[in-house]
Write a protein that holds these residues in place. Structure first.
Motif, short mmCIF file in Angstrom:
data_model
loop_
_atom_site.label_atom_id
_atom_site.label_comp_id
_atom_site.label_asym_id
_atom_site.label_seq_id
_atom_site.Cartn_x
_atom_site.Cartn_y
_atom_site.Cartn_z
N THR B 52 47.81 9.93 -6.20
CA THR B 52 47.96 11.25 -5.86
C THR B 52 47.60 12.07 -4.32
O THR B 52 46.32 11.79 -4.19
N ASP B 53 48.71 12.66 -4.52
CA ASP B 53 48.38 13.42 -3.12
C ASP B 53 47.45 12.59 -1.95
O ASP B 53 46.63 12.65 -0.91
N GLY B 54 48.33 11.71 -1.55
CA GLY B 54 47.77 10.54 -0.81
C GLY B 54 46.49 10.12 -0.55
O GLY B 54 45.51 8.81 -0.04
N HIS B 55 45.54 9.81 -2.01
CA HIS B 55 44.84 9.60 -2.22
C HIS B 55 44.33 7.94 -3.09
O HIS B 55 44.90 8.02 -3.94
N VAL B 56 44.76 6.76 -2.09
CA VAL B 56 45.15 5.99 -3.08
C VAL B 56 44.44 4.76 -4.29
O VAL B 56 44.86 4.31 -4.90
N LEU B 57 42.98 5.22 -3.84
CA LEU B 57 41.80 5.26 -5.43
C LEU B 57 41.51 6.24 -6.19
O LEU B 57 40.56 6.48 -6.77
N GLY B 58 41.91 7.45 -5.79
CA GLY B 58 41.54 8.63 -6.43
C GLY B 58 40.23 9.16 -6.19
O GLY B 58 39.97 9.25 -4.94
N THR B 59 40.17 10.52 -6.58
CA THR B 59 38.77 10.95 -5.93
C THR B 59 37.68 11.73 -7.48
O THR B 59 38.92 10.87 -8.63
N ASP B 60 36.61 11.45 -6.97
CA ASP B 60 35.46 11.64 -8.07
C ASP B 60 35.67 13.42 -8.39
O ASP B 60 36.50 13.64 -8.06
N GLY B 229 26.13 3.14 -4.05
CA GLY B 229 25.94 4.86 -4.12
C GLY B 229 26.24 5.18 -4.64
O GLY B 229 26.01 5.90 -5.78
N MET B 230 28.27 4.41 -4.88
CA MET B 230 28.81 5.15 -5.68
C MET B 230 29.11 4.99 -7.17
O MET B 230 28.87 5.94 -8.24
N LEU B 231 27.93 3.82 -6.85
CA LEU B 231 28.13 3.52 -8.77
C LEU B 231 27.13 4.50 -8.98
O LEU B 231 27.10 4.39 -10.15
N HIS B 232 26.36 4.22 -8.56
CA HIS B 232 24.55 5.30 -8.27
C HIS B 232 26.01 6.83 -9.15
O HIS B 232 25.19 7.73 -9.97
N GLU B 233 26.53 6.91 -7.89
CA GLU B 233 27.30 8.72 -8.02
C GLU B 233 28.13 8.62 -9.96
O GLU B 233 28.18 9.48 -10.75
N PRO B 242 36.23 5.53 -16.11
CA PRO B 242 35.65 3.81 -15.70
C PRO B 242 36.73 3.56 -14.46
O PRO B 242 35.19 2.16 -13.83
N LEU B 243 37.64 3.96 -14.12
CA LEU B 243 38.12 3.49 -13.09
C LEU B 243 37.31 3.44 -11.60
O LEU B 243 37.49 2.72 -11.03
N LEU B 244 36.47 4.97 -11.70
CA LEU B 244 35.68 5.16 -10.63
C LEU B 244 34.18 4.69 -10.24
O LEU B 244 34.18 3.86 -8.93
N VAL B 245 33.79 3.49 -11.52
CA VAL B 245 33.23 2.84 -11.52
C VAL B 245 33.75 1.77 -10.98
O VAL B 245 32.98 0.18 -10.50
N ILE B 246 35.23 1.13 -11.49
CA ILE B 246 35.45 -0.27 -11.65
C ILE B 246 35.69 -0.39 -9.47
O ILE B 246 35.91 -1.70 -9.24
N TRP B 247 36.34 0.52 -8.91
CA TRP B 247 36.80 0.21 -7.52
C TRP B 247 34.81 0.02 -6.50
O TRP B 247 35.09 -1.96 -6.52
N PRO B 248 34.21 -0.27 -7.39
CA PRO B 248 33.12 -0.35 -6.66
C PRO B 248 32.17 -1.69 -7.13
O PRO B 248 32.47 -2.22 -6.30
N GLY B 249 32.45 -1.25 -7.67
CA GLY B 249 31.97 -2.71 -8.78
C GLY B 249 33.13 -4.08 -8.48
O GLY B 249 32.35 -5.07 -8.12
N LEU B 250 34.57 -4.02 -8.24
CA LEU B 250 35.19 -4.85 -8.02
C LEU B 250 34.94 -5.02 -6.64
O LEU B 250 35.13 -6.24 -6.64
N ALA B 251 34.15 -4.15 -6.01
CA ALA B 251 34.57 -4.86 -4.05
C ALA B 251 33.32 -5.69 -4.25
O ALA B 251 33.50 -6.53 -3.33
N VAL B 252 32.37 -5.09 -4.54
CA VAL B 252 31.33 -6.32 -5.34
C VAL B 252 31.30 -7.35 -5.56
O VAL B 252 30.77 -8.52 -5.12
N ALA B 253 31.81 -7.93 -6.65
CA ALA B 253 32.52 -8.52 -6.91
C ALA B 253 32.71 -9.41 -6.44
O ALA B 253 32.84 -11.05 -5.83
N LEU B 254 34.05 -8.94 -5.97
CA LEU B 254 35.26 -9.64 -4.62
C LEU B 254 34.77 -10.21 -3.87
O LEU B 254 34.44 -11.55 -3.03
N THR B 255 33.84 -9.42 -2.61
CA THR B 255 32.72 -9.97 -1.72
C THR B 255 31.69 -11.04 -1.93
O THR B 255 31.36 -11.69 -1.21
N VAL B 256 30.97 -11.02 -2.79
CA VAL B 256 29.97 -11.71 -4.12
C VAL B 256 30.86 -13.18 -3.42
O VAL B 256 30.76 -14.43 -3.22
N LEU B 257 32.01 -13.15 -4.10
CA LEU B 257 32.49 -14.71 -4.69
C LEU B 257 33.00 -14.93 -2.98
O LEU B 257 33.34 -16.44 -2.88
#
Lengths: 261, 276
Positions: B52-60, B229-233, B242-257
């Motif tokens: 929405t409004d160009g925010h690909v993953l949304g806003t907090d 920091g995002m997870l903390h936030e 829940p989506l807002l936690v999933i983005w950074p969580g997914l980034a961490v998980a995929l990077t570790v993998l």
């Protein structure tokens, strides 16, 4: 002029005496067989000559090469002799070559680090050496990794590497034991020819009289770290002077009998 | 070059390499361009859904653009992973060589140091260092690098010892090679495959520990966005958004993998015995 003189060599590891007062001499170009069962101290004798005994081993006695004492010589001095004056062929060709290094490079390495040749010249020379030991398509083989060659081919590489710098003395520690019988004969013939051509003195270590008979005329029988018998192979074969030698002979006959059957 | 190609031929390796490559690009690009200013707050655009409004993953809840924050967060993740692996490689190799090849009065203490430091949890080490020297990227890198470096050292020591006892090292010594040459020509190449896997594991763990540290508030300053920091936030609103936690969580998980898979593929690609 004596090339190698071993006098009263005694090697102890952790309180056990494993080589006990071994003495022998070797002239340039001469061949000597060291025979004995495992644990008789024959391999340790070879390692002592190279100054490569395991840490904690104690050595007494004297080993001279060209009149120069090797016992107690510093590792740097010994390193300068190893490969250039002294060389060794191992029992297991597969484990004696670095699995991650192309075989040509492993043959070239001692030539280069002893400063005999430049890296490029050593590489060319390695291909010649591989041709000398009868490897097909040596230029191509030089680029192979050890796992791409057969046991017999690898032992040829090992021989090429050992003879690369034209050593005065070659120690061969059971070089055919790990090979097929047909390949054994080829490797023995190859060693025989090359040692002759280069005028290299040979100490051939084995537990097999039949194998020894093909390469050496003089033999030293070792048992439990002691020299039991020494002499021309023919006379030892005809009239073994020691019970232990007789046992070895019987074992060899039984083995060759089984081979023929 | 051939190593990269052979990594790309394996599906797992291709995924690892491409994901890490994308992160590297994101880390670089984010230094001069992001879709939105990652630190800009705009209460009028809070809680936006993705796309929405160009925010690909949304806003907090205060209108931070999540995609921009992820891109900038990749920077810290990559820097920490790479630098920690370098520190771990140096620590691991030095300690491993000393412990395996040093004379008795060196190898004994080296082994002792490895054993003591391994018993000390890396996360705790990082927290202590951060408490003493202040939390900064440097402290995090040093803590993770040495913490996992000793684990690398223990593996390296065993590998070096087995190479040193091998026939081909004896054969090289018979050929007249000295210790330095044997380390260079025989020891290092033969422990490299193991070391590569270990270091890829260190990078993966470094990503995790770095995220954990920033999540706990021991990482770099809160003003620079990071995945931890995002997870903390977002954790306070996990039930509602829940989506807002999933983005950074997914980034961490995929990077570790990705680091793990890349390490495996690199090992297979660099070992001629496994070459097809």
């Amino acid at each position: 002029m004596t090339l190698l003189a071993v006098r009263d060599l005694t090697v102890g590891i952790g309180g056990a005496v494993l080589v006990d007062g071994v003495s022998f001499t070797l002239d340039p170009g001469e061949r000597l067989g060291l025979i004995g069962e495992s644990g008789s101290g024959k391999s340790l004798t070879a390692l002592a000559v190279l100054g490569l005994l395991p840490a904690g081993a104690t050595v007494t006695g004297s080993i001279t090469l060209d009149g120069r004492e090797l016992v107690g010589l510093g590792d740097r001095r010994l390193s300068a002799l190893r490969g250039r004056k002294l060389a060794m062929v191992f029992q297991e060709p597969r484990t004696a070559l670095n699995p991650l290094m192309r075989v040509g490079r492993q043959v070239a390495e001692p030539l280069h680090h002893h400063g005999l040749l430049t890296r490029r010249a050593a590489r060319t020379r390695a291909v010649d050496l591989l041709a000398d030991v009868g490897l097909p398509d040596p230029a191509h083989t030089a680029r192979a990794y050890p796992h791409q060659l057969s046991g017999g081919q690898l032992q040829r590489v090992g021989i090429a590497a050992a003879l690369a710098c034209g050593p005065a003395l070659l120690l061969a520690d059971e070089p055919t034991t790990a090979l097929d019988v047909t390949v054994q004969a080829e490797i023995l013939a190859l060693l025989d020819r090359l040692v002759d051509e280069h005028g290299t003195a040979l100490v051939f270590i084995t537990h097999d009289m039949a194998v020894l008979a093909r390469v050496a005329r003089r033999v030293l029988v070792l048992g439990k770290g002691k020299v039991l018998e020494e002499g021309e192979l023919d006379s030892v074969l005809r009239a073994p002077g020691h019970e232990y030698t007789r046992t070895l002979l019987t074992a060899a006959r039984a083995a060759s009998f089984r081979r023929e059957a | 070059m051939t190593v990269l190609l052979s990594v790309l031929r394996r599906p797992a390796g291709a995924f690892g390499l491409i994901w890490i490559g994308l992160l590297a690009v994101a880390a670089i690009v984010s230094t001069f361009w992001t879709p939105f200013d990652p630190l800009r707050t705009d209460p009028g655009k809070a809680w936006l859904l993705p796309f929405t409004d160009g925010h690909v993953l949304g806003t907090d809840r205060i209108g931070h653009d999540q995609f921009s924050q992820l891109l900038v967060g990749a920077r810290e993740t990559m820097v920490v992973a790479v630098c920690a692996a370098l520190v771990a490689a140096v620590v691991g190799l030095l300690l491993g060589l000393l412990a395996a090849l040093g004379p008795g009065w060196v190898s004994g203490p080296a082994v002792g140091l490895i054993d003591v430091l391994i018993a000390f949890p890396t996360l705790l080490l990082a927290m202590v260092l951060a408490a003493v020297y202040g939390s900064s990227l440097g402290t995090v890198v040093v803590a993770i690098g040495t913490g996992f470096g000793v684990a690398v050292a223990r593996v390296a020591r065993a590998e070096i010892a087995s190479v040193r006892g091998s026939d081909y090292v004896l054969a090289a010594r018979v050929g007249g090679a000295g210790t330095a040459r044997i380390i260079r020509r025989h020891v290092l190449p033969n422990i490299a495959p193991t070391l590569i896997v270990q270091l890829s594991l260190v990078m993966a763990l470094a990503v995790l520990v770095e995220a954990a540290l920033t999540y706990l508030g021991y990482g770099s300053s809160p003003s620079s966005p990071s995945w931890g920091g995002m997870l903390h936030e977002q954790q306070a609103h996990i039930a509602a958004r829940p989506l807002l936690v999933i983005w950074p969580g997914l980034a961490v998980a995929l990077t570790v993998l990705a680091f793990n898979l890349l390490g495996d593929a690199l090992r297979e690609a660099t070992d001629p015995r496994l070459a097809r």
